[in-house]
Design a protein around this motif. Structure first.
Motif, PDB file in Angstrom:
ATOM      1  N   PRO A 156       0.304  -3.345   5.853  1.00  9.86           N
ATOM      2  CA  PRO A 156      -0.107  -1.950   5.778  1.00  9.86           C
ATOM      3  C   PRO A 156       1.074  -1.034   5.461  1.00  9.86           C
ATOM      4  CG  PRO A 156      -0.248  -2.764   8.029  1.00  9.86           C
ATOM      5  CD  PRO A 156       0.118  -3.923   7.170  1.00  9.86           C
ATOM      6  N   ASN A 157       0.799   0.023   4.744  1.00  2.00           N
ATOM      7  CA  ASN A 157       1.804   1.028   4.412  1.00  2.00           C
ATOM      8  C   ASN A 157       2.067   1.869   5.662  1.00  2.00           C
ATOM      9  OD1 ASN A 157       3.292   3.162   3.457  1.00  2.00           O
ATOM     10  ND2 ASN A 157       1.958   3.604   1.735  1.00  2.00           N
ATOM     11  N   PRO A 158       3.296   1.860   6.189  1.00  2.00           N
ATOM     12  CA  PRO A 158       3.567   2.617   7.407  1.00  2.00           C
ATOM     13  C   PRO A 158       3.502   4.134   7.198  1.00  2.00           C
ATOM     14  CG  PRO A 158       5.579   1.647   6.571  1.00  2.00           C
ATOM     15  CD  PRO A 158       4.459   1.105   5.733  1.00  2.00           C
ATOM     16  N   MET A 159       3.552   4.596   5.963  1.00  2.64           N
ATOM     17  CA  MET A 159       3.515   6.026   5.667  1.00  2.64           C
ATOM     18  C   MET A 159       2.122   6.515   5.283  1.00  2.64           C
ATOM     19  SD  MET A 159       6.604   6.647   6.275  1.00  2.64           S
ATOM     20  CE  MET A 159       6.898   8.291   5.713  1.00  2.64           C
ATOM     21  N   TYR A 160       1.143   5.620   5.249  1.00  2.00           N
ATOM     22  CA  TYR A 160      -0.195   5.977   4.777  1.00  2.00           C
ATOM     23  C   TYR A 160      -0.903   6.897   5.765  1.00  2.00           C
ATOM     24  CZ  TYR A 160      -5.070   5.476   3.353  1.00  2.00           C
ATOM     25  OH  TYR A 160      -6.357   5.722   2.960  1.00  2.00           O
TER      26      TYR A 160
ATOM     27  N   ASP B 211      -0.702   8.509  -1.434  1.00  2.00           N
ATOM     28  CA  ASP B 211      -0.294   7.346  -0.646  1.00  2.00           C
ATOM     29  C   ASP B 211      -1.363   6.282  -0.775  1.00  2.00           C
ATOM     30  OD1 ASP B 211       2.051   8.384   0.395  1.00  2.00           O
ATOM     31  OD2 ASP B 211       1.031   9.316   2.086  1.00  2.00           O
ATOM     32  N   TYR B 212      -0.931   5.038  -0.853  1.00  2.00           N
ATOM     33  CA  TYR B 212      -1.865   3.920  -0.888  1.00  2.00           C
ATOM     34  C   TYR B 212      -1.719   3.136   0.401  1.00  2.00           C
ATOM     35  CZ  TYR B 212      -2.669   4.923  -5.765  1.00  2.00           C
ATOM     36  OH  TYR B 212      -3.032   5.533  -6.937  1.00  2.00           O
ATOM     37  N   PRO B 213      -2.793   2.511   0.878  1.00  2.00           N
ATOM     38  CA  PRO B 213      -2.764   1.890   2.204  1.00  2.00           C
ATOM     39  C   PRO B 213      -2.034   0.550   2.303  1.00  2.00           C
ATOM     40  CG  PRO B 213      -4.972   1.765   1.267  1.00  2.00           C
ATOM     41  CD  PRO B 213      -4.139   2.588   0.330  1.00  2.00           C
ATOM     42  N   TRP B 214      -1.708  -0.110   1.182  1.00  2.00           N
ATOM     43  CA  TRP B 214      -1.122  -1.450   1.249  1.00  2.00           C
ATOM     44  C   TRP B 214       0.198  -1.531   0.504  1.00  2.00           C
ATOM     45  CZ3 TRP B 214      -3.064  -4.350   4.812  1.00  2.00           C
ATOM     46  CH2 TRP B 214      -4.373  -4.126   5.215  1.00  2.00           C
ATOM     47  N   CYS B 215       1.137  -2.301   1.074  1.00  2.00           N
ATOM     48  CA  CYS B 215       2.462  -2.506   0.480  1.00  2.00           C
ATOM     49  C   CYS B 215       2.692  -3.990   0.196  1.00  2.00           C
ATOM     50  CB  CYS B 215       3.560  -2.038   1.420  1.00  2.00           C
ATOM     51  SG  CYS B 215       3.566  -0.281   1.738  1.00  2.00           S
ATOM     52  N   ALA B 216       3.375  -4.258  -0.909  1.00  2.00           N
ATOM     53  CA  ALA B 216       3.847  -5.607  -1.226  1.00  2.00           C
ATOM     54  C   ALA B 216       5.343  -5.631  -0.934  1.00  2.00           C
ATOM     55  CB  ALA B 216       3.582  -5.934  -2.686  1.00  2.00           C
TER      56      ALA B 216
ATOM     57  N   GLY C  61       1.831   0.570  -3.639  1.00  2.00           N
ATOM     58  CA  GLY C  61       0.915   1.166  -4.598  1.00  2.00           C
ATOM     59  C   GLY C  61      -0.388   0.422  -4.728  1.00  2.00           C
ATOM     60  N   TRP C  62      -0.938  -0.075  -3.613  1.00  2.00           N
ATOM     61  CA  TRP C  62      -2.152  -0.890  -3.698  1.00  2.00           C
ATOM     62  C   TRP C  62      -3.269  -0.273  -2.878  1.00  2.00           C
ATOM     63  CZ3 TRP C  62      -0.999  -3.456  -7.653  1.00  2.00           C
ATOM     64  CH2 TRP C  62       0.291  -3.893  -7.851  1.00  2.00           C
ATOM     65  N   GLU C  63      -4.398  -0.131  -3.511  1.00  2.00           N
ATOM     66  CA  GLU C  63      -5.588   0.439  -2.878  1.00  2.00           C
ATOM     67  C   GLU C  63      -6.256  -0.565  -1.934  1.00  2.00           C
ATOM     68  OE1 GLU C  63      -8.124   3.390  -1.977  1.00  2.00           O
ATOM     69  OE2 GLU C  63      -6.702   3.681  -3.605  1.00  2.00           O
ATOM     70  N   THR C  64      -6.254  -1.857  -2.314  1.00  2.00           N
ATOM     71  CA  THR C  64      -6.904  -2.876  -1.488  1.00  2.00           C
ATOM     72  C   THR C  64      -5.913  -3.982  -1.140  1.00  2.00           C
ATOM     73  OG1 THR C  64      -7.653  -4.242  -3.327  1.00  2.00           O
ATOM     74  CG2 THR C  64      -9.122  -2.451  -2.621  1.00  2.00           C
ATOM     75  N   PHE C  65      -6.203  -4.663  -0.043  1.00  2.00           N
ATOM     76  CA  PHE C  65      -5.394  -5.800   0.377  1.00  2.00           C
ATOM     77  C   PHE C  65      -5.439  -6.908  -0.671  1.00  2.00           C
ATOM     78  CE2 PHE C  65      -4.895  -9.663   3.066  1.00  2.00           C
ATOM     79  CZ  PHE C  65      -3.599  -9.411   3.479  1.00  2.00           C
TER      80      PHE C  65
END
Length: 86
Positions: A64-68, A25-30, A44-48
């Protein structure tokens, strides 16, 4: 015969050494094109900053990724900023 034994032995060694794949899981979503009633999501993003670089110019937002689930222990993503639209 020897060549086939060498090939089978090499193949067996490679299969035994290989680690199993792990989902991550990655912490950021587009979030793309949600203005028109549909769209896509890419979490699929590690950083904002990576996320923002992706949505700039094509439209969308980052959040933020709600599933992270962060790894155990201290981590830098204790607090997520709000979504930013570009």
């Amino acid at each position: 015969m020897r060549l086939s034994l060498i090939i089978v032995g090499a193949f067996a060694a490679i299969v035994c050494i290989e680690r199993p794949a792990e989902a991550r899981d990655y912490p950021w979503c587009a979030y793309y094109n949600f203005r028109h009633g549909g769209g896509a999501t890419n979490c699929g993003w590690e950083t904002f900053e990576q996320c923002l670089a992706t949505v700039r110019g094509i439209g969308g937002s980052c959040g933020p990724n709600p599933m992270y689930q962060p790894p155990p222990g201290p981590h830098a993503l204790a607090r997520h900023p709000r979504r930013y639209r570009y």
